[in-house]
Design an enzyme around this catalytic site. Structure first.
Site, PDB file in Angstrom:
ATOM      1  N   GLY A 548       0.815  -1.204   0.000  1.00 57.44           N
ATOM      2  CA  GLY A 548       0.000   0.000   0.000  1.00 57.44           C
ATOM      3  C   GLY A 548       0.841   1.242   0.000  1.00 57.44           C
ATOM      4  N   GLY A 549       0.171   2.331   0.187  1.00 60.84           N
ATOM      5  CA  GLY A 549       0.838   3.609   0.135  1.00 60.84           C
ATOM      6  C   GLY A 549       1.949   3.743   1.164  1.00 60.84           C
ATOM      7  N   GLY A 551       3.769   1.107   2.351  1.00 55.66           N
ATOM      8  CA  GLY A 551       4.742   0.031   2.292  1.00 55.66           C
ATOM      9  C   GLY A 551       4.061  -1.327   2.305  1.00 55.66           C
ATOM     10  N   LYS A 567       3.617  -4.476   9.112  1.00 56.67           N
ATOM     11  CA  LYS A 567       3.670  -3.462   8.077  1.00 56.67           C
ATOM     12  C   LYS A 567       5.056  -2.852   8.071  1.00 56.67           C
ATOM     13  CE  LYS A 567       0.515  -0.484   8.047  1.00 56.67           C
ATOM     14  NZ  LYS A 567      -0.580   0.108   7.320  1.00 56.67           N
ATOM     15  N   ASP A 664      -7.907   8.233   5.334  1.00 56.15           N
ATOM     16  CA  ASP A 664      -7.981   7.250   4.251  1.00 56.15           C
ATOM     17  C   ASP A 664      -8.968   6.143   4.598  1.00 56.15           C
ATOM     18  OD1 ASP A 664      -7.488   6.117   1.818  1.00 56.15           O
ATOM     19  OD2 ASP A 664      -5.592   5.180   2.393  1.00 56.15           O
TER      20      ASP A 664
END
Ligand code: NAG
Ligand code: NAG
Ligand code: NAG
Ligand code: NAG
Ligand code: NAG
Ligand code: NAG
Ligand code: NAG
Ligand code: NAG
Length: 853
Positions: A548-549, A551, A567, A664
């Site tokens: 994702g944005g 990582g 993550k 988000d």
């Protein structure tokens, strides 16, 4: 012994039918059995002799057969017939073992009625044919009974019954095909219309045929299960499929030795049936079971689902070949591509993953042993006729080899228990459309909680393969370096066995200070890099569950078995260790039933990682936008999810110690736990990246088009109200099962918000409801949800209610809900715009762009 025990078990039921005298279990060269003489296996389980299926006795047709010794009611259960094609007529018959090693059945005139196939080894004078307790009639060349001496056995020539231990399949070396074929009728053992057999080619797969017509198939064997018989595993039976260059077969065994079981092709019912003996034969299962089991019921590129009234659906990216026929519930015509593939060099085709499916018929598919999925994908892209690929062997959760379909995909059906991804080749534009707002799900992945939609991840991979490749290469270098260094450090020092820390963590010498402090700090378990490396198998690609944005995200398993999502934050907006830790600490303090729990973090040189609890049901978008799974979400469940998200967001906005704006919020950032409780993930990350640090990324738009409020998308103004807008969009998506970004009502030229608005104005809001949902919903709740959602997506931020009001309006039947105004629909930016203008991230992945201000 086993047989004897069994004998006793069955004895009581069948005592009345025992023949008066015990018999022998074998014949030699000199002996024979004639008339009503029989052989009985040593344990008294099976009996061999002549029988008359029509009960006419010696006057009618007689066959040499094997049946259960103790089961006579209503007639003996015959499991094997020697001369099924050539009965003795009007004569008693003799079975003899000839000197050349053939078993022969002779009639009264010494004419040969039946002869066994040539023995596979020369027989000696001591040769015997013995009936065993497993029902196998075995010719031993020297009478020893050893495996090496077997010259012929009835197990190699099944009739209509597969007993435990028998093989169904093909032995290429011995040149034997073992199939089972129904009797012509209950009183006629001659071969009937139905055969159950292995069809060689591609993956092992078994077919029930009527004549040459495929009626039903077990589905391909994927190394773990027959994908069309997902419930085959049971405590009472174990089965195996063995596939090698010489031999491929299915066989099964029963757990309890006293259990009698048989697998039969029943020509009357047109089914493969498994029976077990429980004071009588009872059917354990049978196939085909339901209409979806009918071979290729939904034609090429269609799939069947019994939970759906229409049963047939097209695979994503396909549409009915004949909509008219389709509407008449005739799916056999199947589906055609909505958009042709772009074949040849520079093809931009991609792949869409479907899972929880019976695999498409694979007898004409090509298996590449030893090829990785990535290689397979390249091969597929390079071959115009390739339609799909999948792992060939997923046994033990590891993919080995792959299988490529260069033929139409046939005979798929929805089966939630089949855990295997099939990568369907689609034109780029189809993938974009399918992805729409949600390759965002890939970003959801990044949020760290659950396993994100694999399909979306893959789709994103397809469109930004280059980016990922770079990433992968980058990872390799880094980790190679780390592995080396890791070897030097003492990795055996255990630590954190301490009650305070719920999870095992180990200290890292470089962070001794931090470590000591962290140990006292319940809010921030600090994980050592080695622990994470071990948990994720050195960030193995197969553990990667998203990108994702912020990582990539990996799934990991800690030493104590706890599953976590790791993550790995990308480096491009890296904070210092101290600031990072403070942020993590802050976020770790946010705890709510509807937020994904942050378990800890890892700081190592310039690596930053976050560990989250692992969410088993993946993200919300994998349910509400999935053809099959969204059917599982009844209204009540959807309503609970909406309310849960609202509560989580209310906590972030208003009730926690800090005011956290998510920035988000979207379906892929809502994860579902085992009990389908929704949990918002990725909260606070924006803060962690943005914060007040002076980096070049300070002022940036983070979010996903489709969920962004107009003022945020266009002016970069964000507030709680922009989160609330996103929430409104999500509520409409949950109600409709459609993506805001992908939805487009062509005739009316409306997107989802405007469409909802139109229906609302016309008083038809209930029409918004996902059409796959059954009728049981609460009308008032649906209306309230739509109304609240429309309030949330109003153009004017000040008109949007706060989350506390939202929760109240949703939860209380008596709350007054204001009339909504026309929704604010953000910017006309389309997906390709974002791609070309950002360059940073994948199409549809969370967009992290530098604001123009
Ligand atoms: C076997 O058959 C003979 C005649 O062929 C008959 O006399 C005899 O009773 C039969 N025995 C049994 C046990 O049925
Ligand atoms: C059949 O063969 C047996 C043994 O070889 C013999 O005793 C018998 O007479 C033969 N019967 C006839 C009808 O040829
Ligand atoms: C059987 O014996 C014959 C000659 O007696 C021999 O040629 C043949 O190879 C033998 N077959 C086997 C399978 O041993
Ligand atoms: C079943 O196997 C036999 C050989 O054992 C073969 O002759 C027959 O053709 C097969 N039937 C089908 C339908 O494959
Ligand atoms: C599938 O993988 C398992 C585990 O490595 C292996 O034992 C099995 O032989 C494989 N099956 C095939 C058909 O390659
Ligand atoms: C797609 O391919 C088919 C068959 O090759 C062709 O008939 C059809 O015109 C194509 N459609 C488009 C839109 O190119
Ligand atoms: C598989 O290939 C054979 C031989 O080309 C063909 O007859 C058969 O119809 C094909 N089956 C499927 C399901 O495509
Ligand atoms: C494409 O795949 C088909 C089926 O596997 C194969 O027959 C054909 O040779 C392949 N074509 C190329 C160019 O590799």
């Amino acid at each position: 012994m086993r047989g004897r025990a069994l004998c006793l078990v069955v004895l009581s039921a069948a005592a009345a039918f025992l023949p008066p005298s015990a018999s022998t279990d074998s014949i030699g060269l000199a002996a024979s059995i004639a008339g009503n003489q029989t052989l009985v296996s040593p344990g008294g389980v099976f009996q061999l002799g002549f029988f008359s299926p029509d009960g006419a006795g010696a006057g009618g047709r007689r066959y040499l057969g094997i049946w259960y010794y103790n089961i006579r009611e209503p007639r003996p259960t015959v499991v094997w017939v020697a001369n099924r094609q050539s009965p003795l007529v009007g004569s008693p018959g003799v079975l003899r073992l000839s000197a050349d090693g053939h078993l022969v059945v002779l009639d009264a005139q010494n004419g040969t009625v039946w002869s066994s196939a040539a023995p596979t080894r020369n027989v000696t004078a001591g040769a015997t044919a013995r009936l065993r307790d497993d029902g196998n009639f075995v010719l031993s060349s020297d009478g020893s009974g050893s495996d090496q001496s077997v010259a012929w056995q009835s197990y190699d020539y099944p009739t209509d019954t597969l007993l435990p231990g028998m093989k169904l399949g093909v032995d290429l070396r011995a040149g034997i095909t073992r199939n089972i074929t129904s009797w012509s009728s209950a009183t006629d053992p001659s071969p009937g219309a139905y055969t159950f057999r292995l069809v060689l080619g591609g993956l092992p797969q078994f077919f029930l045929l009527r004549g040459a017509t495929k009626v039903y198939t077990s589905g391909p064997w994927n190394g773990e299960i027959l994908t069309g018989v997902p419930y085959l595993k049971s405590n009472d039976f174990t089965f195996k499929v063995v596939s090698g260059p010489d031999e491929t077969y299915y066989s099964y065994s029963v757990g309890a030795s006293s259990l009698l079981s048989r697998l039969v092709v029943d020509g009357t019912a047109g089914q493969v049936q498994r029976f077990v003996w429980v004071n009588g034969w009872s059917s354990f299962w049978y196939y085909p079971t339901d209409p979806c089991d009918n071979y290729a019921k939904c034609g090429p590129f269609g799939y069947c689902d019994t939970a759906q009234t229409t049963q047939c659906s097209c695979l994503p990216g396909f549409q009915p070949r004949s909509p008219q026929q389709w509407n008449l519930r005739d799916g056999t015509g199947g589906c055609v591509r909505s958009t042709n593939l772009s074949c040849g060099a520079g093809s931009s085709d991609g792949f869409w993953v479907v899972n929880r499916m019976k695999l498409p018929e694979a007898t004409n598919a090509t298996v590449y042993a030893g090829m990785t999925l990535e290689q397979c994908r390249q091969v597929c892209l390079g071959n115009c006729s390739c339609r799909a690929y999948a792992a060939a062997n997923v046994s033990g959760g590891v993919s080995r080899g792959c299988v490529i379909w260069a033929v139409d995909l046939l005979d798929m059906r929805q089966y939630t228990t089949v855990v295997e991804d099939v990568y369907i080749r689609l034109a780029r534009s189809e993938i974009d459309a399918l992805n729409a707002a949600a390759a965002a799900a890939a970003a959801a992945a990044a949020n760290g909680g659950g396993r994100p939609s694999k399909r979306v991840v893959t789709a994103a991979v397809a469109t930004v393969a280059g980016v990922l490749l770079l990433l992968a290469v980058g990872c390799c270098c880094v980790w190679r370096k780390r592995r080396k260094r890791q070897g030097e450090t003492d990795s055996s020092a255990p630590g954190g066995g301490d009650d305070v820390l719920p999870f095992r963590a180990r200290k890292h010498p470089a962070l001794e200070e931090d470590w000591k402090r962290a140990k006292k700090d319940v809010d921030l378990p600090l994980f050592d890099l080695e622990v994470i490396l071990a948990a994720t198998d050195n960030f193995a690609l197969h553990n990667k569950i998203g990108e994702g944005g912020f990582g990539p995200v990996y799934m990991g398993k800690l030493e104590d078995g706890q599953e976590v999502a790791v993550k790995r934050l990308s480096r491009r907006s890296m904070q210092g260790a101290v600031e990072f830790k403070n942020e993590v600490k802050l976020i770790a303090k946010l705890q709510h039933r509807n937020l994904v729990r942050l378990l800890g973090c890892c700081i190592d040189e310039d690596e930053r990682m976050l560990l989250y609890e692992y969410m088993h049901n993946q993200s919300l978008d994998t349910f509400i936008f999935d053809e099959g799974k969204r059917r599982l979400l009844r209204w009540q469940k959807r309503f609970d999810i909406i309310l849960g998200i609202a509560r989580g967001l209310q906590y972030l906005h208003e009730d926690s110690r800090f005011r956290i704006i998510h920035r988000d919020l979207k379906a892929s950032n809502v994860l579902l736990d085992r009990n389908m409780v929704p949990k918002i993930s990725d909260f606070g990350i924006a803060r962690m990246f943005g914060g007040d640090q002076t980096t070049e990324y300070t002022k940036k738009v983070i979010g996903t088009y489709g969920y962004m409020s107009p003022e945020y998308a266009m002016d970069g103004v964000f507030s709680m109200k922009s989160d609330i807008y996103s929430f409104g969009v999500m509520v409409l998506e949950i109600i409709t099962g459609k993506r805001n970004r992908g939805f487009y009502e062509v005739e009316l030229d409306l997107n989802l918000l405007r469409y909802a608005w139109m229906l609302w104005k016309e008083g038809r809001s209930v029409d918004l409801l996902d059409e796959v949902m059954d009728g049981s919903f609460n009308y008032g709740e649906v209306l309230r949800c739509v109304q609240v959602a429309l309030l949330c997506v109003e153009v004017q931020p000040r008109n949007r209610p706060l989350m506390s009001s939202v929760v109240m309006m949703l939860a209380s039947e008596n709350a007054t809900v204001p009339e909504p105004n026309e929704p604010g629909v953000n910017i006309g930016k389309n997906t390709s715009d974002t791609e070309s203008s950002q360059g940073l991230t994948a199409n549809n992945v969370t967009i992290t762009a530098i604001d123009a201000r």
